[in-house]
Design a protein around this motif. Structure first.
Motif, PDB file in Angstrom:
ATOM      1  N   LYS A   1      78.132  54.190  81.934  1.00  0.00           N
ATOM      2  CA  LYS A   1      79.279  54.641  81.467  1.00  0.00           C
ATOM      3  C   LYS A   1      79.984  55.572  82.625  1.00  0.00           C
TER       4      LYS A   1
ATOM      5  N   CYS B   1      80.350  60.296  74.983  1.00  0.00           N
ATOM      6  CA  CYS B   1      78.954  60.021  74.788  1.00  0.00           C
ATOM      7  C   CYS B   1      78.417  60.984  73.795  1.00  0.00           C
TER       8      CYS B   1
ATOM      9  N   GLY C   1      68.099  59.936  79.031  1.00  0.00           N
ATOM     10  CA  GLY C   1      68.738  59.006  77.914  1.00  0.00           C
ATOM     11  C   GLY C   1      70.064  58.652  78.287  1.00  0.00           C
TER      12      GLY C   1
ATOM     13  N   TYR D   1      78.009  63.698  76.905  1.00  0.00           N
ATOM     14  CA  TYR D   1      76.538  63.625  76.502  1.00  0.00           C
ATOM     15  C   TYR D   1      75.840  64.959  76.694  1.00  0.00           C
TER      16      TYR D   1
ATOM     17  N   TYR E   1      73.993  66.480  73.647  1.00  0.00           N
ATOM     18  CA  TYR E   1      72.493  66.810  73.808  1.00  0.00           C
ATOM     19  C   TYR E   1      72.007  68.302  73.423  1.00  0.00           C
TER      20      TYR E   1
ATOM     21  N   SER F   1      71.910  62.901  69.338  1.00  0.00           N
ATOM     22  CA  SER F   1      70.817  61.897  68.806  1.00  0.00           C
ATOM     23  C   SER F   1      69.739  62.260  69.592  1.00  0.00           C
ATOM     24  N   ASP F   2      69.861  62.179  70.962  1.00  0.00           N
ATOM     25  CA  ASP F   2      68.642  62.267  71.721  1.00  0.00           C
ATOM     26  C   ASP F   2      68.272  63.628  71.756  1.00  0.00           C
TER      27      ASP F   2
ATOM     28  N   PRO G   1      73.670  57.233  79.201  1.00  0.00           N
ATOM     29  CA  PRO G   1      73.982  55.788  79.741  1.00  0.00           C
ATOM     30  C   PRO G   1      74.554  55.857  80.992  1.00  0.00           C
TER      31      PRO G   1
ATOM     32  N   GLN H   1      77.760  61.577  70.814  1.00  0.00           N
ATOM     33  CA  GLN H   1      76.861  61.346  69.510  1.00  0.00           C
ATOM     34  C   GLN H   1      75.689  60.684  70.036  1.00  0.00           C
ATOM     35  N   ALA H   2      75.845  60.193  71.227  1.00  0.00           N
ATOM     36  CA  ALA H   2      74.357  59.569  71.747  1.00  0.00           C
ATOM     37  C   ALA H   2      73.581  60.840  72.158  1.00  0.00           C
TER      38      ALA H   2
END
Length: 62
Positions: A31, A4, A26, A42, A46, A10-11, A28, A6-7
């Motif tokens: 997952k 995660c 943010g 993530y 981040y 971006s966040d 997920p 890339q997510a």
């Protein structure tokens, strides 16, 4: 195994550019139930996105 990054990137970038404090909400969560790697990637993404967002925001105000 979910990635995660890339997510998260971006966040984090969006939060920094908006002047928000760090906030990992943010992520997920669905997952995370399937893969421990999802949360780790993530958060890594981040943090890097937030750092890059702050850097870019500071360049704009120079």
């Amino acid at each position: 195994m979910f990635n995660c990054y890339q997510a998260g990137y971006s966040d984090g970038f969006r939060d920094a550019m908006s002047g928000k404090n760090k906030n990992y909400t943010g992520f997920p969560k669905g997952k995370a139930l399937v893969s421990d790697n999802a949360y780790d990637t993530y958060v890594e993404g981040y943090n890097e996105g937030y750092r890059d967002g702050l850097r870019k925001k500071n360049e704009v105000y120079k």
